[in-house]
Design an enzyme around this catalytic site. Structure first.
Site, mmCIF file in Angstrom:
data_model
loop_
_atom_site.group_PDB
_atom_site.id
_atom_site.type_symbol
_atom_site.label_atom_id
_atom_site.label_comp_id
_atom_site.label_asym_id
_atom_site.label_seq_id
_atom_site.Cartn_x
_atom_site.Cartn_y
_atom_site.Cartn_z
ATOM 1 N N SER A 1 39.182 -6.922 49.086
ATOM 2 C CA SER A 1 40.304 -7.689 49.624
ATOM 3 C C SER A 1 41.358 -6.729 50.131
ATOM 4 C CB SER A 1 40.900 -8.601 48.546
ATOM 5 O OG SER A 1 42.136 -9.146 48.954
ATOM 6 N N TYR B 1 43.644 -9.306 39.534
ATOM 7 C CA TYR B 1 42.901 -9.530 40.780
ATOM 8 C C TYR B 1 43.018 -8.322 41.704
ATOM 9 C CZ TYR B 1 41.470 -11.618 45.215
ATOM 10 O OH TYR B 1 40.836 -11.892 46.411
#
Length: 534
Positions: free
Chosen positions: A119, A132
């Site tokens: 990401s 995350y």
């Protein structure tokens, strides 16, 4: 990703938790070329069984795409360890596990490809989603090392680092619909189709890293150049400030379910961007409807977080409390004094609409009037009014305050500022608490009270009064015998307006959720909801 692979002629093995959705996707693509293997990738045993299950189909995997992901929005200090560890199992351990199981066969055959999905968040720290961001940073580093290890074997390895994409992961993480869209520039967003095409084109071209979108490529580069300190400040503003905790529901991999909500409290998408919402617990078979708590004037979501949210979470409910715009940690886009009852109703609606099932709405004081107005045009399985402003408005309470404190009333009329006249220990006790409440509790509450909208005060007096004839939702009406704001007569009138009988709690002041004996109020709400199958 599966659709793009199918379009390019690949035979597919689809792996995820939700078998029904997998079968629907396989039917859409081609049942003869799309094989469904339901598995929970957070479980090591499920991952270990995958090579054998694929071999039993007579297939040899040439392309591995590690695309499963979980995100959790929560401050670490207010998180549930099990859900943080679940994230690590899916976002980190599953990537390592599956690469370790399938890569040896690829290198032995001299062909194959691995696409690991990281990401844009993997390039730097991410306050509010610390686990995350760190997990995606792991995937980025791990995949770069993996690529170096397999160089010359005929196997290609690529990292996909997308920016924001509307995939449903945000809903699982705990973002309310529209929240991230409001927080991140629209130019950063890419469609899932475009990201999938870019990823597979990059994999075919043996690129080491794919970052779809020019602006996201620049953002990734900025992580390398800009010191982390200003970036942390920027993302702290962009990321929701979590203020509570949630109980562990069930493992989540990509399909939102109220039986297993994401961890953490969150800011819900409202007309002004991100509203503060403290979110605890998860819906259960016994209690399928979420509970949405609505605070009164000068307060915020914190007043429910003292006792009520944890109580109902422990009983098997999902319990949420919203802070109106300009209250608590909710931002505001115009002067607070000009906010209207309609604005506050819109805030409640924005949170209610973000949930997958209609919530029970529970309002206190001014929040009770907001709930009444909300129910005029919105469905709910049930509602609770606690020491609520009655349908005839706040006329009686205001008149009594003027009679007791005429000088305060004059100053409020001149300045439009009511806070100095309710936030001392003496005045807060008079209005909100009984004589039995410890002084320390009164002081703590008084210190947290904040400014309120002058326009809302006028709306509650005469401009935006409830219309009970428009409300069909069953209501529980509760009052306090020592209420310093609303008389028993006014609370009984509220009950009659909604075709029920008000119930009262002895030796209790206006702030029923903070008073000694609050458990009795919570237990009455719990038993009433239980009798209604909620």
């Amino acid at each position: 990703m599966a659709r793009e692979l199918a379009r390019r002629g690949h035979q597919l093995v689809l792996v995820a938790r939700n078998a029904e959705r997998l079968r629907a996707l396989a039917a859409e693509l081609d049942p003869d070329r799309a094989h469904v293997l339901p598995a929970d990738l957070s479980r090591r045993t499920d991952r270990a069984e995958l090579p054998g299950r694929i071999a039993a189909l007579g297939l040899t995997p040439d392309v591995l795409i590690n695309n499963a992901g979980v995100s959790v929005v929560a401050q670490v200090a207010k998180s549930v360890p099990e859900q943080q560890l679940n994230l690590v199992e899916v976002d980190v351990a599953a990537v390592v596990d599956l690469c370790s199981r399938f890569l040896p066969g690829m290198t032995q055959r001299g062909r194959g490809a691995v696409l690991n999905v990281s990401s844009l968040a993997g390039f730097g720290p991410l306050p509010g989603q610390a686990a995350y961001g760190a997990a995606k940073a792991f995937v980025l580093s791990y995949t770069e090392s993996l690529r170096s290890e397999v160089r010359g074997t005929g196997v290609t390895v690529t990292t996909l680092c997308p920016g924001p994409v509307a995939t449903g992961l945000d809903d699982v993480a705990g973002f309310i619909k529209g929240e991230r869209e409001a927080a991140l520039p629209s130019i950063m967003w890419e469609s899932a189709d475009k990201v999938a095409r870019a990823a597979l084109d990059g994999l075919a071209a043996d690129k080491s890293r794919v970052i779809p979108g020019r602006i996201n490529q620049l953002a990734a580069a900025s992580y390398r150049i800009v010191p982390h300190r200003p970036l942390l400040a920027f993302f702290s503003r962009r990321t929701r400030r979590t203020t509570g905790d949630r109980r562990l529901g069930v493992t989540q991999l990509g399909q939102y379910s109220d039986s297993g909500p994401a961890q953490g409290s969150f800011h819900g998408g409202g007309a002004n961007g991100m509203l503060e919402v403290i979110d605890k617990g998860a819906v259960s078979e016994a209690h399928p409807a979420p509970l949405l708590f609505v605070h009164g004037a000068w307060h915020a979501a914190w007043c429910w977080d003292e006792y009520f949210l944890s109580y109902f979470a422990d009983k098997g409910y999902r319990a949420l409390a919203v802070s109106f715009r300009g209250h608590g940690n909710s931002p505001i886009s115009k002067p607070l004094r000009s906010c209207t009852v309609n604005d506050y109703v819109a805030d409640v609606k924005s949170v209610a609409d973000s949930l997958s099932s209609r919530p029970v709405v529970i309002g206190h004081s001014m929040g009770g009037l907001i709930v009444q107005k909300y129910l005029e045009s919105n469905d709910a399985p049930a509602g609770v009014l606690m020491a609520s402003i009655p349908p005839q408005g706040n006329y009686g309470s205001s008149l009594r305050w003027i009679q007791r404190h005429p000088w305060h009333a004059i100053n409020m009329a001149i300045t439009g500022d009511s806070l100095p006249y309710i936030n001392t220990a003496e005045l807060a006790r008079e209005k909100f608490f009984s004589a039995q409440t410890p002084e320390s509790d009164v002081l703590r509450c008084a210190a947290r009270l904040q400014h309120e909208s002058k326009r809302v005060s006028i709306d509650c007096l005469l401009l935006k009064l409830p219309r009970p004839e428009r409300v069909t939702t069953p209501l529980l009406v509760l009052g306090a015998e020592e209420d310093g704001a609303h008389t028993q007569k006014e609370v009984r009138a509220t009950g009659r307006a909604y075709r029920t009988e008000a119930e009262f709690f002895p030796a209790m002041g206006h702030n029923m959720m903070l008073e000694p004996g609050w458990e009795a109020v919570a237990e009455r709400i719990h038993s009433w909801l239980g009798k209604r199958g909620l």
